[in-house]
Design an enzyme around this catalytic site. Sequence first.
Site, PDB file in Angstrom:
ATOM      1  N   GLU A 115      93.416   4.476  45.212  1.00 47.49           N
ATOM      2  CA  GLU A 115      92.864   5.154  46.279  1.00 47.49           C
ATOM      3  C   GLU A 115      91.831   6.022  45.667  1.00 47.49           C
ATOM      4  O   GLU A 115      91.797   6.385  44.265  1.00 47.49           O
ATOM      5  CB  GLU A 115      93.732   6.257  46.996  1.00 47.49           C
ATOM      6  CG  GLU A 115      94.479   7.149  46.250  1.00 47.49           C
ATOM      7  CD  GLU A 115      95.465   8.015  46.760  1.00 47.49           C
ATOM      8  OE1 GLU A 115      96.014   7.806  47.987  1.00 47.49           O
ATOM      9  OE2 GLU A 115      95.511   9.232  46.390  1.00 47.49           O
ATOM     10  N   LYS A 152      91.741  18.123  51.364  1.00 45.27           N
ATOM     11  CA  LYS A 152      91.471  16.682  50.342  1.00 45.27           C
ATOM     12  C   LYS A 152      91.863  15.441  50.886  1.00 45.27           C
ATOM     13  O   LYS A 152      93.011  15.408  51.703  1.00 45.27           O
ATOM     14  CB  LYS A 152      92.200  16.980  48.965  1.00 45.27           C
ATOM     15  CG  LYS A 152      92.014  15.696  48.329  1.00 45.27           C
ATOM     16  CD  LYS A 152      92.361  15.673  46.743  1.00 45.27           C
ATOM     17  CE  LYS A 152      93.636  16.219  46.531  1.00 45.27           C
ATOM     18  NZ  LYS A 152      94.055  16.405  45.027  1.00 45.27           N
TER      19      LYS A 152
END
Length: 152
Positions: free
Chosen positions: A66, A78
């Site tokens: 990711e 985030k």
Amino acid sequence: MHGTLSDGLEVNVPAQEAWQIYGTLQITHVTHTFDKIEVLQGDGGVGTTLKLTLPAGTTVFSSYEEMYTKVDDEKMIKEAEVISGGYFDLGFTLYRTRFEIIETSKTSCIPKTTIEYDVNEEEVANFTYVSILPMISMMKDIATYLLENTKN
């Protein structure tokens, strides 16, 4: 098919203290949800790439990569998106996780996680592999760490 899952967990620590974990790479050191989290590139900001390895037998894939696509220190948000392996191998075209720290008082906050996903119609049955439980486990690990290591 598009979907979202979301949950939060109130923690009796200031929001900025929680963000010091969630908003940095320190998050990779305080959770036991994954067998291994490797930083492949970056310093914790946008563009940071991680390889996450899951415990054997927890799902049909063992790992995925990711990339952080948003790190907003002011709003304490985030976001990361899967860029290879894992969910992509199951026909997902988007798998995004978001952590957001919501201040509830000067001494408490709610870390909230949201999973957003899109899966190809041909493989729509694979949406059943989406679960908020690993993120809840991660939030519990971080809450325990924060409560043991933060003074209000």
